[in-house]
Structure formats: C-alpha cells, structure tokens
Enzyme design. Structure first.
Site, PDB file in Angstrom:
ATOM      1  CD  GLN A 189      -0.156  -1.482   2.976  1.00 15.79           C
ATOM      2  OE1 GLN A 189       0.041  -2.407   2.308  1.00 15.79           O
ATOM      3  NE2 GLN A 189      -0.271  -1.843   4.320  1.00 15.79           N
ATOM      4  CB  SER A 238      18.565  -9.830   2.435  1.00 10.79           C
ATOM      5  OG  SER A 238      19.773  -9.736   2.212  1.00 10.79           O
ATOM      6  CD  GLN A 260      22.544 -10.422   3.908  1.00 11.47           C
ATOM      7  OE1 GLN A 260      21.548 -10.076   3.288  1.00 11.47           O
ATOM      8  NE2 GLN A 260      23.203  -9.744   4.684  1.00 11.47           N
ATOM      9  CG  HIS A 263      18.170  -9.080   6.322  1.00 15.46           C
ATOM     10  ND1 HIS A 263      17.639  -7.917   6.888  1.00 15.46           N
ATOM     11  CD2 HIS A 263      19.248  -8.963   6.075  1.00 15.46           C
ATOM     12  CE1 HIS A 263      18.668  -6.987   6.746  1.00 15.46           C
ATOM     13  NE2 HIS A 263      19.744  -7.721   6.180  1.00 15.46           N
ATOM     14  CD  GLU A 327      20.612  -7.941  -1.439  1.00  9.35           C
ATOM     15  OE1 GLU A 327      19.994  -7.027  -1.100  1.00  9.35           O
ATOM     16  OE2 GLU A 327      20.237  -9.147  -0.862  1.00  9.35           O
ATOM     17  CG  HIS A 328      24.729  -8.535   0.265  1.00 13.42           C
ATOM     18  ND1 HIS A 328      23.516  -9.050   0.455  1.00 13.42           N
ATOM     19  CD2 HIS A 328      24.844  -7.478   0.556  1.00 13.42           C
ATOM     20  CE1 HIS A 328      22.764  -8.055   1.024  1.00 13.42           C
ATOM     21  NE2 HIS A 328      23.603  -6.991   0.798  1.00 13.42           N
ATOM     22  CG  HIS A 420      11.990  13.339 -39.964  1.00 14.50           C
ATOM     23  ND1 HIS A 420      10.909  13.027 -40.145  1.00 14.50           N
ATOM     24  CD2 HIS A 420      12.804  13.019 -38.896  1.00 14.50           C
ATOM     25  CE1 HIS A 420      10.347  12.629 -38.905  1.00 14.50           C
ATOM     26  NE2 HIS A 420      11.554  12.391 -37.989  1.00 14.50           N
TER      27      HIS A 420
END
Length: 432
Positions: A189, A238, A260, A263, A327-328, A420
């Site tokens: 939301q 993650s 990680q 998370h 990601e890492h 053109h």
C-alpha cells in the site's frame, strides 16, 4: 542447507539448485498486490488507513509524522547513537559525492556540438522497511545520496511498529538526513501511495528501497503501468553468497551467512566451499552460532532455503557466482582480489576475511540497496546516478548544417520521411 557437488549436476539440476524460493513469485501474492494497488489508487488515504489496520494490526489516524517529532527523536538519541549515525552518513556521502557526473561536450564534426547534462529527478519515494527490524541503515542509504544528487522532494515511507509509531531511531536519522517528509505506511500500500499519490502523500517520479515479496511485487507492477514511476531495481528479500576455501575461518563464513538469514524467513543464503571438509566446518559453526542468535527462528526457516555447493576449482566457483548473480558476494578465498575481474554478476562484493558483509550494510560508504533474485545480471545497486537523469543537447553552426545536412536528407529519404528531410532542406536553401 541442501548440499550439492557442482560437478555431479547436469544442466537442469544446476538450474534447479540455484533457483530462488518460489514464494517470492507466487501468483496468488501478485493477485493480492494488484488488489491493494487498485484500492489505494481509487480510495487514497482511506485505503491506506484501512490496510494498515488490516496488515499491521494497528490503527493510525495521521499518516505524516510532524517535523517536530523528527527533531525530538534526534535530540533524545544517546550521543553514541548520534555519533555512529553521523559516521555512517559521512562515509555514505563521501562515496556518493565522488560519483557526481561531469557534463560532456563533444564536437562530433566541425560545427556540430553535442552535450550531455545531468538533472536530478524532482520527487523520490524512499521505502524504508520496518516490521521485525527498523532499518535505519536503509534510510541513510537512500536519503543521503538523494540529497547529494539534488533531489528536491525526498519522501520517506516506513511501516508502523506494534504501537502504531515509527521507531525513534528512524525518525532521528530522517531528521539528520533532512528528508522532506516521512509517512507512517508500509507494505504494498505504501508503494501504491508513492506511485499514484493520495490526498496526503505526493506522487513520486521514482521509487527506491528494498522490501519483502509484497513490496517487491508492488514496485514491479506500478513501474509497468503507462505513466507509472520508475523504480531503482527489483529488490526483494535479502540474499548472500559466501565463497570459502581452506584458508577461510569457518566462524567468519557462518556469521556472514547468518547475518543475511536473520533478515527474513524467505531470505536465501548460499555457500560455495572448495572441499567437503570446508563445508562440514562451516555447517558446524552455523549450528553453534544459531543457538545464541536472538532471531534464531527466522534464521532457521531461512536456512531451509539455503544451499551448500562443493566446487572443485576456480572455474566452477566463478560459474556458480555468475549463474546465481547474488545480491551480496563475500569472497573468503586465498587471493580474493584475483577473482574480481571474472565476476560479472553481483550486487556488491566483499573481499577477504576482514570485510564482513555487515560493513557494506551499514557504514563503509557503498550502498546496500542492491538487486536481488538474479537481477544483478542486468541491474546495479543504488548509486548517485540512480537519482539522476540525463538530457542531451545539440547545437549546429551554419557550417555544421551545411556539412551534415545532406547526410540527414539522404537518411530521411531512405526511411521515406519527407517532413524530416524538408526540415533540413529548407534551412540549407536559406543558407545559399
């Protein structure tokens, strides 16, 4: 963690072993997100208040947190907390300030001058996850580069806690980062509010920030709509991959994986070990450290989605990394720097035993808002340029048009676009 020997897997087995958790892309979740976005688009603030009570279990009456509350939170913060926020803010600012692009001007041929100049986007929506962990670090990672880039309106949204309020450390960091406004709203939301605008929350040009599967899905959907906002990248739950050989300290490897895993229950951690013995030692350490972890239940669920790969050599290690696109990526191998050039797909790389992933999450200066779910194959993490767009400018002299005009006329003829051609021809006639 499921264990695999990479050389024993065929092509389809390798693809399956590297697959992300299916729950992140569940179609029923997408349908739920579509319903939420439609509700917010049609009903504005009323929908936000109702959905907050439904999903967060709290009732809020006012969406915007007054600026005075942000200042009060900063003033009440212990000095040690102010100091660490300031230290992290300074490093993040320093690294991102170095990324400010210089204008480009090129005379492509005599009398034809082309320029490129940067412009900051006007309004950025910054999503800061709350829920089980109020991510002060994410506020820093988004608000600091946005301000350095020159974004005029830096709008923060973050979910309420169980008491219906925003964690005071987030409020304090928001004050120190001089955000334009902060609103108590989270989830899909909140993304809808930033995308469409409501009576209270302004419509944003681009939406930034990580989040859970609902937030990631909402970002993806609003960006697909005609006239919808841009987004920084696909950034959902993650994930981390750690590369380890016999030189790695198993305790260090386990701690990076658990950092990680704690998370989110759908966060994914992957370890690529050089031998079975290394894998065994890491798993022993994971079990040991897990016992004293306050977020043990979350990490335990996450580890069920984890993977342990045994890779025989450098080529296999690089293959796994580039296929998975983490990601890492934490490289705890001998001579870790020698691997960097071969790594094409990773959000952020951490080299050597003294570079835990946590330093990038908080205070080294690099940005921790990074692509997940394999998006690192095509996306970068947040940089200063994420808040900037470019305008190209050209100017021709009379001499320049005389030289280049006939080329443009012929190309227009080839395409059958007479107007053109005429735009050039009329000018060339005027120069005779």
């Amino acid at each position: 963690m499921q264990r695999f020997i990479w050389s024993d897997l065929n092509a389809s087995e390798r693809q399956s072993a590297l697959a992300r958790p299916a729950a992140i892309s569940d179609e029923s979740l997408m349908d739920g997100v579509r319903d939420i976005l439609a509700d917010v688009k049609e009903n504005g603030d009323a929908a936000l208040l109702r959905l907050t009570q439904k999903f967060d279990g709290v009732r809020i009456d006012v969406l915007e947190v007054p600026k005075a509350e942000l200042k009060a939170a900063w003033d009440a913060l212990p000095q040690i907390d102010k100091s660490v926020i300031e230290r992290a803010r300074r490093n993040i600012k320093r690294f991102h300030k170095a990324q400010i692009p210089a204008p480009i001007e090129v005379e492509t041929e005599p009398g034809v001058i082309c320029r490129r100049e940067s412009r900051a986007i006007k309004t950025a929506g910054l999503y800061v996850p709350g829920g089980t962990a109020p991510l002060v670090s994410t506020l820093l990672m988004l608000a600091v580069p946005a301000k350095v880039a020159g974004v005029k309106n830096r709008v923060v949204v973050t979910p309420p806690g169980k008491d219906g309020k925003v964690d005071p450390t987030i409020l304090a960091a928001a004050y120190r980062c001089k955000v334009s406004a902060l609103y108590v709203i989270g989830g899909a939301q909140a993304i809808g509010a930033l995308a469409y605008g409501t009576e209270t929350i302004p419509k944003c040009d681009k939406i930034f920030g990580p989040g859970n599967a609902w937030v990631a899905a909402a970002k993806s959907l609003v960006a697909q709509a005609a006239g919808g906002p841009a987004i920084d990248m696909p950034a959902g739950p993650s994930e981390a991959m750690v590369l380890a050989d016999e030189a790695a300290d198993p305790a260090f490897v386990a701690s990076d994986l658990l950092s990680q895993a704690e998370h989110d229950t759908v966060a994914q951690v992957v370890c690529v070990a050089s031998t079975t013995e290394v894998a065994d030692c890491v798993e022993v350490e994971i079990a040991k450290q897990l016992e004293t972890l306050p977020r043990k239940n979350i990490a335990t669920e996450s580890l069920k989605l984890g993977r342990m790969f045994i890779a025989e050599d450098r080529a296999e290690i690089i293959d796994i990394v580039n296929r998975y696109a983490p990601e890492h990526l934490i490289v705890q191998l001998r001579k870790p720097d020698t691997y960097v050039g071969a790594i094409r797909n990773a959000g952020s790389i951490f080299l050597g035993p003294w570079t835990p992933e946590s330093v990038g999450d908080y205070a080294s200066g690099t940005n921790h808002t990074l692509p997940t779910y394999g998006a690192a194959r095509a996306y970068s993490g947040v940089t200063l340029e994420s808040f900037i767009k470019y305008v190209s400018i050209q100017k021709l002299t009379k001499k320049g048009l005389k030289r280049l005009g006939p080329v443009v006329e012929r190309l227009a003829e080839m395409e059958g676009l007479d107007a053109h051609k005429r735009a050039v021809s009329l000018r060339l006639e005027a120069l005779q």
